[in-house]
Motif scaffolding. Sequence first.
Motif, PDB file in Angstrom:
ATOM      1  N   LYS A 115     -20.180 -54.535 -11.317  1.00 48.23           N
ATOM      2  CA  LYS A 115     -19.121 -55.543 -11.440  1.00 48.23           C
ATOM      3  C   LYS A 115     -18.020 -55.381 -10.391  1.00 48.23           C
ATOM      4  CE  LYS A 115     -17.926 -54.356 -15.591  1.00 48.23           C
ATOM      5  NZ  LYS A 115     -17.236 -54.371 -16.917  1.00 48.23           N
ATOM      6  N   ASN A 116     -18.270 -54.621  -9.313  1.00 52.86           N
ATOM      7  CA  ASN A 116     -17.152 -54.248  -8.445  1.00 52.86           C
ATOM      8  C   ASN A 116     -17.563 -54.123  -6.993  1.00 52.86           C
ATOM      9  OD1 ASN A 116     -14.561 -53.521  -7.764  1.00 52.86           O
ATOM     10  ND2 ASN A 116     -14.629 -51.496  -8.703  1.00 52.86           N
ATOM     11  N   SER A 117     -18.068 -55.214  -6.404  1.00 58.36           N
ATOM     12  CA  SER A 117     -18.460 -55.143  -4.994  1.00 58.36           C
ATOM     13  C   SER A 117     -17.258 -54.974  -4.074  1.00 58.36           C
ATOM     14  CB  SER A 117     -19.268 -56.384  -4.587  1.00 58.36           C
ATOM     15  OG  SER A 117     -18.519 -57.580  -4.725  1.00 58.36           O
ATOM     16  N   TRP A 118     -16.036 -55.104  -4.634  1.00 61.83           N
ATOM     17  CA  TRP A 118     -14.829 -54.874  -3.832  1.00 61.83           C
ATOM     18  C   TRP A 118     -14.769 -53.457  -3.283  1.00 61.83           C
ATOM     19  CZ3 TRP A 118     -12.468 -59.084  -2.503  1.00 61.83           C
ATOM     20  CH2 TRP A 118     -12.400 -60.180  -3.356  1.00 61.83           C
ATOM     21  N   GLN A 119     -15.482 -52.523  -3.895  1.00 62.33           N
ATOM     22  CA  GLN A 119     -15.422 -51.118  -3.479  1.00 62.33           C
ATOM     23  C   GLN A 119     -16.625 -50.709  -2.629  1.00 62.33           C
ATOM     24  OE1 GLN A 119     -12.607 -49.454  -4.445  1.00 62.33           O
ATOM     25  NE2 GLN A 119     -11.966 -51.318  -5.499  1.00 62.33           N
ATOM     26  N   ASP A 120     -17.410 -51.689  -2.182  1.00 63.80           N
ATOM     27  CA  ASP A 120     -18.689 -51.383  -1.547  1.00 63.80           C
ATOM     28  C   ASP A 120     -18.539 -50.754  -0.168  1.00 63.80           C
ATOM     29  OD1 ASP A 120     -21.437 -51.254  -1.570  1.00 63.80           O
ATOM     30  OD2 ASP A 120     -21.702 -53.272  -0.770  1.00 63.80           O
ATOM     31  N   GLY A 121     -17.471 -51.069   0.538  1.00 64.02           N
ATOM     32  CA  GLY A 121     -17.218 -50.408   1.813  1.00 64.02           C
ATOM     33  C   GLY A 121     -18.065 -50.893   2.971  1.00 64.02           C
ATOM     34  N   VAL A 122     -18.361 -52.204   3.004  1.00 65.24           N
ATOM     35  CA  VAL A 122     -19.041 -52.807   4.151  1.00 65.24           C
ATOM     36  C   VAL A 122     -18.233 -54.030   4.590  1.00 65.24           C
ATOM     37  CG1 VAL A 122     -21.377 -51.967   3.704  1.00 65.24           C
ATOM     38  CG2 VAL A 122     -20.571 -54.028   2.545  1.00 65.24           C
ATOM     39  N   LEU A 123     -18.435 -54.468   5.821  1.00 66.97           N
ATOM     40  CA  LEU A 123     -17.557 -55.482   6.406  1.00 66.97           C
ATOM     41  C   LEU A 123     -17.655 -56.845   5.740  1.00 66.97           C
ATOM     42  CD1 LEU A 123     -17.891 -54.594  10.196  1.00 66.97           C
ATOM     43  CD2 LEU A 123     -15.859 -54.322   8.764  1.00 66.97           C
ATOM     44  N   GLY A 124     -18.717 -57.092   4.996  1.00 69.15           N
ATOM     45  CA  GLY A 124     -18.811 -58.367   4.292  1.00 69.15           C
ATOM     46  C   GLY A 124     -17.942 -58.439   3.056  1.00 69.15           C
ATOM     47  N   THR A 125     -17.496 -57.278   2.560  1.00 71.44           N
ATOM     48  CA  THR A 125     -16.684 -57.265   1.349  1.00 71.44           C
ATOM     49  C   THR A 125     -15.294 -56.682   1.569  1.00 71.44           C
ATOM     50  OG1 THR A 125     -17.692 -55.150   0.717  1.00 71.44           O
ATOM     51  CG2 THR A 125     -18.664 -57.126  -0.208  1.00 71.44           C
ATOM     52  N   ASN A 126     -15.118 -55.845   2.574  1.00 68.81           N
ATOM     53  CA  ASN A 126     -13.835 -55.164   2.784  1.00 68.81           C
ATOM     54  C   ASN A 126     -13.356 -55.313   4.223  1.00 68.81           C
ATOM     55  OD1 ASN A 126     -15.491 -53.101   0.785  1.00 68.81           O
ATOM     56  ND2 ASN A 126     -13.377 -53.393   0.165  1.00 68.81           N
ATOM     57  N   CYS A 127     -12.044 -55.512   4.378  1.00 72.97           N
ATOM     58  CA  CYS A 127     -11.445 -55.319   5.695  1.00 72.97           C
ATOM     59  C   CYS A 127     -11.445 -53.825   5.988  1.00 72.97           C
ATOM     60  CB  CYS A 127     -10.013 -55.826   5.714  1.00 72.97           C
ATOM     61  SG  CYS A 127      -9.830 -57.601   5.409  1.00 72.97           S
ATOM     62  N   PRO A 128     -11.730 -53.440   7.222  1.00 69.79           N
ATOM     63  CA  PRO A 128     -11.749 -52.004   7.529  1.00 69.79           C
ATOM     64  C   PRO A 128     -10.353 -51.390   7.438  1.00 69.79           C
ATOM     65  CG  PRO A 128     -11.995 -53.305   9.529  1.00 69.79           C
ATOM     66  CD  PRO A 128     -12.066 -54.277   8.389  1.00 69.79           C
ATOM     67  N   ILE A 129     -10.310 -50.095   7.199  1.00 62.88           N
ATOM     68  CA  ILE A 129      -9.050 -49.358   7.107  1.00 62.88           C
ATOM     69  C   ILE A 129      -8.552 -49.111   8.538  1.00 62.88           C
ATOM     70  CG2 ILE A 129      -7.924 -47.293   6.216  1.00 62.88           C
ATOM     71  CD1 ILE A 129     -10.410 -46.974   4.358  1.00 62.88           C
ATOM     72  N   PRO A 130      -7.422 -49.672   8.929  1.00 57.82           N
ATOM     73  CA  PRO A 130      -6.958 -49.478  10.313  1.00 57.82           C
ATOM     74  C   PRO A 130      -6.665 -48.007  10.601  1.00 57.82           C
ATOM     75  CG  PRO A 130      -5.791 -51.296   9.242  1.00 57.82           C
ATOM     76  CD  PRO A 130      -6.537 -50.576   8.172  1.00 57.82           C
ATOM     77  N   ALA A 131      -6.696 -47.662  11.871  1.00 58.92           N
ATOM     78  CA  ALA A 131      -6.331 -46.303  12.286  1.00 58.92           C
ATOM     79  C   ALA A 131      -4.917 -45.988  11.809  1.00 58.92           C
ATOM     80  CB  ALA A 131      -6.418 -46.179  13.811  1.00 58.92           C
ATOM     81  N   GLY A 132      -4.767 -44.801  11.210  1.00 60.02           N
ATOM     82  CA  GLY A 132      -3.466 -44.378  10.715  1.00 60.02           C
ATOM     83  C   GLY A 132      -3.142 -44.823   9.308  1.00 60.02           C
ATOM     84  N   TRP A 133      -4.005 -45.638   8.706  1.00 60.84           N
ATOM     85  CA  TRP A 133      -3.773 -46.140   7.357  1.00 60.84           C
ATOM     86  C   TRP A 133      -4.576 -45.328   6.352  1.00 60.84           C
ATOM     87  CZ3 TRP A 133      -2.370 -51.594   5.689  1.00 60.84           C
ATOM     88  CH2 TRP A 133      -1.451 -52.162   6.578  1.00 60.84           C
ATOM     89  N   ASN A 134      -4.231 -45.539   5.085  1.00 59.53           N
ATOM     90  CA  ASN A 134      -5.059 -45.010   4.007  1.00 59.53           C
ATOM     91  C   ASN A 134      -5.458 -46.135   3.064  1.00 59.53           C
ATOM     92  OD1 ASN A 134      -2.228 -44.859   2.738  1.00 59.53           O
ATOM     93  ND2 ASN A 134      -3.580 -44.455   0.998  1.00 59.53           N
ATOM     94  N   TRP A 135      -6.530 -45.932   2.360  1.00 58.89           N
ATOM     95  CA  TRP A 135      -6.966 -46.888   1.336  1.00 58.89           C
ATOM     96  C   TRP A 135      -7.642 -46.102   0.229  1.00 58.89           C
ATOM     97  CZ3 TRP A 135     -11.266 -49.512  -0.995  1.00 58.89           C
ATOM     98  CH2 TRP A 135     -10.913 -50.699  -1.650  1.00 58.89           C
TER      99      TRP A 135
END
Length: 588
Positions: free
Chosen positions: A90-110
């Motif tokens: 029920k949670n493809s928001w956590q899948d960690g691929v570019l079709g579902t998530n914006c990438p974590i920019p350099a210097g950021w955390n998620w």
Amino acid sequence: MQSKSWWIFLNFFVGLFNFAFAGDPFVYYDWTISYITASPLGVKQQVIAINGHFPGPILEATTNWNVVVNVKNDLDEPVLLTWNGIQHRKNSWQDGVLGTNCPIPAGWNWTYEFQVKDQIGSFFYFPSTNFQRAAGGYGGIIINNRDVIPVPFGTPDGDITLAIGDWYAKSHKDLRKDVENGVDLGSPDGILFNGLGPYRYDSTIVSDGITYQVINVEPGKTYRFRVHNVGISTSLNFRIQNHNLLLVETEGSYTVQQNYTNMDIHVGQSFSFLVTMDQTGSNDYYIVATPRFVNSKKASGVAILHYSNSQGPPSGPLPDLPDDSDPSFSMNQARSIRMNVTAGAARPNPQGSFKYGEITVTDVYLLQNRPPELINGKRRTTLNGISFFTPSTPLKLAQQYNILGIYKLDFPNKPMNRPPVVDTSVINGTYKGFIEIILQNNDTTVQSYHLDGYAFFVAGMDYGVWTENSRSVYNKWDGVARSTTQVFPGAWTAILVYLDNAGLWNLRAQNLDSWYLGQEVYLSVVNPEVSEKTELPLPENAIYCGVLSSLQKDQAQRVRFSGAPPVSMLITTVFIAFIVAFVGPLMS
């Protein structure tokens, strides 16, 4: 000592309160992804580490636990971690691929937050963007059974994770440029065991001074070896000199227990073996991973199995490799892997209680790949003549905000008689439908395919072109359920998937060059009755990009945990504050 006692005391009560008040426990990880310098093949190069370690730490949880992983990106480019085989119910928001998530920019955390709902077994994580897996960033995942569910074998005396994979001396940035410019990856420069190079079994092949992996064991004891092919393009044959491999689990399914002298492990696959230390231990033994189906004169990956009573180094040649000229060996071995239908796994009911052979198929997709080809002057790979284009706005975000024009639900269910194109075309899945996917490999190399969000049943595989008559050889009873399957060149593999997990899910080639050049597609599974019981809402800490960039908050304004914190976390926080304020001074 007072400080140590304080932390033991504090952790005890944190654990006690989580246990007392949580429906399902939480486990927390804090990871920093960064470059370090390492010399896996004896020459210094830049690798991707997590908390300074290459490979990264093992993520361990138990069925139904909630996992919270705070990721700090200290690389010089955006990053995402994907959790190979974790279904994210029920949670493809956590899948960690570019079709579902914006990438974590350099210097950021998620912060990822997901539940390992109804899963057990052996998996791994890795970076999914920018060809970064070629530089490391991977690590093992272990999901243990709940105590109330019996495991179909005795408790091993130890648990050993081995991340094996091909390795290149070039950086991941140079490799991705090569792939973009039409330069094949070629043979790997070596095979690594847990980020380390080969033992010097042959001085004419292996350079001196390379650090190698040593596995320490006790004679007479049995160990569980969780072996993951974390490499980018090469199938590997895994074996241990003079020891049998008793296969017991693969990617979350308990298997019929069979002894193997060796196992072909293809890119992205994970296996668990029980290995009994039943030799005399008069000397050490080779643990070997050798490239398969490639013309490679490079060294095999070699680690050392060291008995506590060993009197010296291993002797003799490496254990024999199956004959590469016999293509049927590897396929027959794959067909021999069956699901243990009488064992329970995450739940007490037998794995065979889901009688997939009796369910009516609602959709059929024949997906055909081809070798890389030029499309609009650029080298691309395709499925059904479509090379996937990744838009700057993730498909899942576009779906959430009803933004038109980002993707189309028109992926063809069979190869089209037309020139290849670059497009963002998505499979329109039927919620709670039962889909049959046939993967036809028209390339010249073994390809692995992975489906996020699901375990699928491997129903059949054979050489030649799939036809309707090919269903007559399907295994409709105890085909293993897993998340990654191989497709041999000039052959097909058929999988069956019950689409009960709402979300947007990535179906991809695990071979990194094929994936990077466009050999992927997304599967949209939407419950027409919108409900948080079947799909969780957009997390509060979502990163925005593409056409939604204006919604992005500054890093300092973003919340660390998605959604409202669980009641157990609030109670624990209050209790910790009490301990710190009143009990801490007494113990210091």
